[in-house]
Design an enzyme around this catalytic site. Sequence first.
Site, short mmCIF file in Angstrom:
data_model
loop_
_atom_site.label_atom_id
_atom_site.label_comp_id
_atom_site.label_asym_id
_atom_site.label_seq_id
_atom_site.Cartn_x
_atom_site.Cartn_y
_atom_site.Cartn_z
N SER A 23 0.82 -1.20 0.00
CA SER A 23 0.00 0.00 0.00
C SER A 23 0.86 1.26 0.00
CB SER A 23 -0.90 -0.01 1.25
OG SER A 23 -2.02 0.81 1.07
N PRO A 24 0.36 2.36 -0.57
CA PRO A 24 1.11 3.62 -0.53
C PRO A 24 1.38 4.04 0.92
CG PRO A 24 -0.81 3.82 -1.94
CD PRO A 24 -0.93 2.51 -1.26
N CYS A 26 3.42 7.17 2.92
CA CYS A 26 4.22 8.39 2.88
C CYS A 26 5.51 8.20 3.66
CB CYS A 26 3.43 9.56 3.47
SG CYS A 26 2.06 10.11 2.43
N ALA A 58 1.92 8.52 -1.67
CA ALA A 58 1.21 9.68 -2.21
C ALA A 58 2.22 10.61 -2.87
CB ALA A 58 0.46 10.40 -1.09
N GLN A 102 0.63 6.48 -6.60
CA GLN A 102 -0.59 7.14 -6.12
C GLN A 102 -0.43 8.64 -6.32
OE1 GLN A 102 -1.56 7.92 -1.87
NE2 GLN A 102 -3.20 6.41 -2.16
N TYR A 187 -8.28 14.36 1.69
CA TYR A 187 -7.47 15.17 0.79
C TYR A 187 -8.36 15.79 -0.29
CZ TYR A 187 -3.69 13.05 3.39
OH TYR A 187 -2.86 12.65 4.42
N ARG A 235 -8.46 5.57 -4.84
CA ARG A 235 -8.72 5.26 -3.43
C ARG A 235 -9.85 6.17 -2.96
NH1 ARG A 235 -4.38 4.41 1.41
NH2 ARG A 235 -4.57 2.28 0.60
N ARG A 329 1.51 -1.23 7.28
CA ARG A 329 2.32 -1.48 8.47
C ARG A 329 2.91 -2.89 8.50
NH1 ARG A 329 -1.74 1.96 9.84
NH2 ARG A 329 -1.18 3.84 11.02
#
Length: 376
Positions: A23-24, A26, A58, A102, A187, A235, A329
């Site tokens: 998963s993206p 940051c 992102a 992303q 966002y 997403r 994670r």
Amino acid sequence: MTVHLFTPVEIGGITLPNRIVVSPMCQYAAVDGSAQPWHHVNYGMMAMSGAGLLCLEATHVEREGRITQGCLGLYSDDNEAALKPVVDWVRAWMPDVKLAVQLAHAGRKASAQRPWKGGGPLTRSDAPDLPWTTFSASAVPYDAKWHTPVALDAVGLKRVKQAFVSAVERSVRLGFDVIELHGAHGYCLHQFLSPLTNHRTDEYGGSMEKRRRFPLEVFDACRRIWPREKALGIRLSATDWVDGGMTIDDTVETARQLKALGCDFVDVSSGGNSPAQKIPVAPGYHVPFAARIRKEVGIKTWAVGIITEPEQAERIIASGEADCTAHARAFLLDPRWAWNAARALGAETPPLPLPAVRATTILPFKPQPILAKAAD
């Protein structure tokens, strides 16, 4: 016995070798949006995880749209040039791994501190030229301590849409397989979708149909230039988790309209748009949303949200609740999570790069043949 998590899946003309997505995440380690040595190390490591798809963090479409000063971007020639060696390394050493990026714009949640500095809004005490101006659907701050964004006018809307298009053009040149637009977590695109943040009275605000208009226009503009043989998805936050906010019913219809525009998948998350949210966090808590969107819209979905165990991911795929499971994670804790998941589930293990082959000689099973760049 078939291990469903390790079966191929086609998404928008791209075939993933398994259903696991990095998963993206940051990293907050860029300089003016440009990748640094940390990104080479991090994404090189994640490419060797055994996942079928690696999605970069992102990556912001304009400088003012970055969450923090350390966020990755794709708004300049320098950003594009800095990212190319990262992509090239993965292609050379891990050719089976598909690559996604992303594309994001933080809207009113931009100009923020890095998480390890508290994550709050930047102030002049941080630097004389801070905070920078932020933009949103309406001039509504995230909360009382945050800066008030500028409501995007016609010129601003055109600028942000073109920024997404330009970032897609850069993504084409870089050779990504998949693009995910970020329409979740409070966002910019989410800010248009939600009545909590969109108080407009023009054609982009009011009813849910009008609130969808700008995100749909952005998606359509991106789809027109992103190759049809490659996957383009989004997403979405399924719900705001706030009374009077966006609901799963709203999101099902948004997904339906996105599919009509050529959307190939929905990465289903939730929340992030209000400090008043009340989220019942638990393992797999987004999975029912992904399952409903998949069933009612007939679109491929990714399930996210505390999916940490291989058996848990296998149940989600085997039961048809989602087409892929995306993990963040879990990979931070175990950068070989997918490879170790294959071992735990009794599936054929994904390829390893040649320098790591020696590790397989001590394992009590025969690994999959290595498909990677040969040493000179």
